[in-house]
Motif scaffolding. Structure first.
Motif, PDB file in Angstrom:
ATOM      1  N   ARG A 257      29.076  60.256  21.638  1.00 53.46           N
ATOM      2  CA  ARG A 257      27.950  60.491  20.709  1.00 53.46           C
ATOM      3  C   ARG A 257      28.189  61.745  19.858  1.00 53.46           C
ATOM      4  NH1 ARG A 257      24.800  58.246  25.290  1.00 53.46           N
ATOM      5  NH2 ARG A 257      24.562  60.322  26.206  1.00 53.46           N
TER       6      ARG A 257
ATOM      7  N   GLN B 144      28.306  46.208  24.502  1.00 56.72           N
ATOM      8  CA  GLN B 144      27.058  46.499  23.766  1.00 56.72           C
ATOM      9  C   GLN B 144      26.818  48.004  23.688  1.00 56.72           C
ATOM     10  OE1 GLN B 144      23.568  44.620  25.567  1.00 56.72           O
ATOM     11  NE2 GLN B 144      22.269  46.092  24.508  1.00 56.72           N
ATOM     12  N   LYS B 145      26.962  48.683  24.822  1.00 56.83           N
ATOM     13  CA  LYS B 145      26.690  50.135  24.857  1.00 56.83           C
ATOM     14  C   LYS B 145      27.776  50.939  24.127  1.00 56.83           C
ATOM     15  CE  LYS B 145      22.732  50.581  26.795  1.00 56.83           C
ATOM     16  NZ  LYS B 145      21.658  51.072  25.920  1.00 56.83           N
TER      17      LYS B 145
ATOM     18  N   VAL C 263      29.378  50.019  21.459  1.00 59.38           N
ATOM     19  CA  VAL C 263      29.102  49.888  20.028  1.00 59.38           C
ATOM     20  C   VAL C 263      27.851  50.689  19.653  1.00 59.38           C
ATOM     21  CG1 VAL C 263      28.560  48.250  18.172  1.00 59.38           C
ATOM     22  CG2 VAL C 263      30.296  47.658  19.887  1.00 59.38           C
ATOM     23  N   SER C 264      26.802  50.608  20.485  1.00 58.90           N
ATOM     24  CA  SER C 264      25.563  51.314  20.110  1.00 58.90           C
ATOM     25  C   SER C 264      25.720  52.834  20.204  1.00 58.90           C
ATOM     26  CB  SER C 264      24.373  50.839  20.962  1.00 58.90           C
ATOM     27  OG  SER C 264      24.534  51.259  22.293  1.00 58.90           O
ATOM     28  N   ASN C 265      26.712  53.310  20.962  1.00 53.16           N
ATOM     29  CA  ASN C 265      26.955  54.759  21.048  1.00 53.16           C
ATOM     30  C   ASN C 265      27.950  55.259  20.006  1.00 53.16           C
ATOM     31  OD1 ASN C 265      25.619  56.318  23.481  1.00 53.16           O
ATOM     32  ND2 ASN C 265      26.008  54.248  24.193  1.00 53.16           N
TER      33      ASN C 265
ATOM     34  N   GLU D   8      28.196  41.852  18.828  1.00 50.58           N
ATOM     35  CA  GLU D   8      27.701  43.183  18.428  1.00 50.58           C
ATOM     36  C   GLU D   8      28.073  43.533  16.992  1.00 50.58           C
ATOM     37  OE1 GLU D   8      25.573  44.905  20.273  1.00 50.58           O
ATOM     38  OE2 GLU D   8      25.761  43.262  21.718  1.00 50.58           O
TER      39      GLU D   8
ATOM     40  N   GLU E  33      23.361  54.054  30.293  1.00 51.93           N
ATOM     41  CA  GLU E  33      24.830  53.977  30.377  1.00 51.93           C
ATOM     42  C   GLU E  33      25.365  54.389  31.744  1.00 51.93           C
ATOM     43  OE1 GLU E  33      23.744  54.401  26.070  1.00 51.93           O
ATOM     44  OE2 GLU E  33      23.060  55.283  27.952  1.00 51.93           O
TER      45      GLU E  33
END
Length: 466
Positions: A67, A103-104, A106-108, A135, A426
């Protein structure tokens, strides 16, 4: 021919190859903006062994690292290395865990997932491929490059076509041991460009001394993207030097368009890091040289150091040459797997046992038995049934996709973590892959935040000014 694009590896594979993945976020922070300003095609920042090293050795949350890098590098595509059904761990995981991890990721902040399977068994990539497409991230599917009687150009071109048909957005030729020679790189890229419509990227290590030449010939054959590392952390078991490749292509039809002055700002910080790692002993100068032995035994650098330490423990260091000669025999018996994590460790350790015991397969490791059984997937060549019977005893080989035998496990894994230790969704994925190592990290994190007695301690927010 359009300009060649570059993926910078200094934030992941370069330090994984040279200093066992020990570069901290604090080491990275001062150069993130400068890297972002260069205009790289992408920066490889995550995956591989970074996740394990963050939790096990650096007391860092790998998700938080991602992040923060994302925040400081808004203009560059961030890339990760992902081991298909193994994710970043060392066993196959159920499909629900793999889907959630993608999924996580990509979202991070991950834009490109480079997904590989150690055996080039496409079944082990299916779930990760579908999840990546769902995603909306870029799916880079990998040819794990190796040499053997079956791994010829035709084999890799056929596999690349299958990967394109599954929805891959690009193909990476991943040469983890630095085995690809310049003219083979040329021929392979030429044939790939004739066969698939998607971009081709070459990833190779400098171990054998061939990497820069291989990249140059691949460029002449039409490769779209190459992997390089900033010069202070390049060469040896790392990659060709970014600045050198940029300079080599300047003023030609392949010109990268990158500015050496902007690269120099990053280089100056990397020089300080190199000095720091050399002083601390993290960087062994031996790893910066060329080891042409790789070409003889096809043993990647990391695997070689494993073999040496196993022999040291057994007091049999003088047997190294014998073990290196035994590796190709074990590999042949096991169906010619490419030597990359985890198959490199499995084949290497079995070769050590064969030599130390003085008799081949007198003692068989659990992992080697698993490889022969089909627990890791289908080997490039069918294993001799007689040999399989000898290794497995009465056990039946697995012929289906290994993950088909796994029940959904996300809920079970979540229930195994003490609820007070979970701070973010996560965390269940960190625990899924690294078990007790992750739990220990969660406990330390909690103690730092609340003090051992449970009272809240005000922690300074750890985002560093540049």
């Amino acid at each position: 021919m359009s300009q060649v694009k570059i993926t910078e590896t200094v934030l992941r594979d370069a330090h994984q190859s040279l200093i066992a993945t020990r570069m901290t976020l604090d080491d990275m922070l001062p150069m993130l903006k400068a890297i972002d300003d260069v205009g790289f095609y992408s920066a490889e920042v995550w995956g591989g062994a970074t996740f394990d090293a963050c939790l096990r050795f650096l007391d860092e949350d790998p998700w938080e690292r991602l992040r923060i890098i994302r925040k400081h590098m808004p203009n560059t595509k961030l890339q990760m290395l992902f081991r298909g059904q193994n994710m970043l761990g060392y066993r196959h995981y159920a499909d629900d865990v793999v889907e959630y991890f993608v999924q996580k990721s990509v979202s991070n902040g991950i834009d490109i997932l480079r997904i590989f399977d150690a055996l080039n068994d496409i079944r082990n990539l299916e779930t990760a491929i579908k999840a990546t497409k769902k995603e909306g991230a870029h799916l880079q599917a990998v040819l794990s490059y190796t040499t053997s009687p079956v791994h010829d150009i035709k084999y890799f071109v056929n596999y690349a076509k299958q990967l394109e048909n599954t929805g891959a957005d690009s193909i990476c030729v991943k040469d983890m041991a630095g085995l690809i020679t310049p003219y083979v790189a040329y021929e392979l890229v030429k044939e790939l460009k004739k066969t698939v419509k998607i971009p081709i990227q070459l990833h190779t290590h400098y171990t054998s001394g061939l990497a820069s030449m291989a990249e140059l010939k691949a460029i002449e054959a039409g490769v779209d993207i190459i992997d390089t590392a900033m010069s202070p952390l390049a060469l040896g078991t790392s990659h060709p030097a970014t600045e050198s490749m940029v300079a080599a292509l300047q003023g030609t039809e392949y010109d990268t368009g990158l500015d050496l002055k902007k690269l120099n700002i990053v280089r100056e910080h990397c020089v300080k890091l190199r000095e720091k790692y050399l002083e601390s002993g993290l960087l062994n100068p031996k790893l910066l040289g060329v080891d042409a032995n790789t070409l003889l035994y096809q043993v990647p650098g990391g695997m070689l150091s494993n073999l040496v330490s196993q022999l040291k423990q057994a007091g049999k260091e003088d047997k190294l040459d014998e073990v290196l000669r035994e590796v190709p025999n074990v590999r042949k018996d096991a169906g010619y797997p490419p030597l990359v994590t985890p198959s490199s460790q499995i084949v290497g350790t079995q070769a050590v046992f064969n030599v130390i015991m003085g008799e081949r397969y007198k003692m068989v490791t659990k992992e080697f038995k698993g490889l022969v059984k089909g627990e890791y997937g289908k080997t490039p060549v069918k294993i001799d049934p007689e040999f399989q019977k000898r290794i497995l005893g009465g056990e039946k080989p697995i012929t289906c996709r290994p993950a088909d035998q796994l029940k959904p496990e996300l809920g079970k894994l979540r229930s195994e973590i003490p609820p007070e230790l979970i701070e973010q969704e996560e965390d269940v994925l960190s625990y899924a892959q690294f078990g007790q190592v992750a739990i220990k990290f969660f406990e330390n994190r909690r103690n730092k935040k609340y003090g051992v007695d449970g009272e809240h301690v005000d922690m300074e927010n750890k985002v560093h000014p540049l």
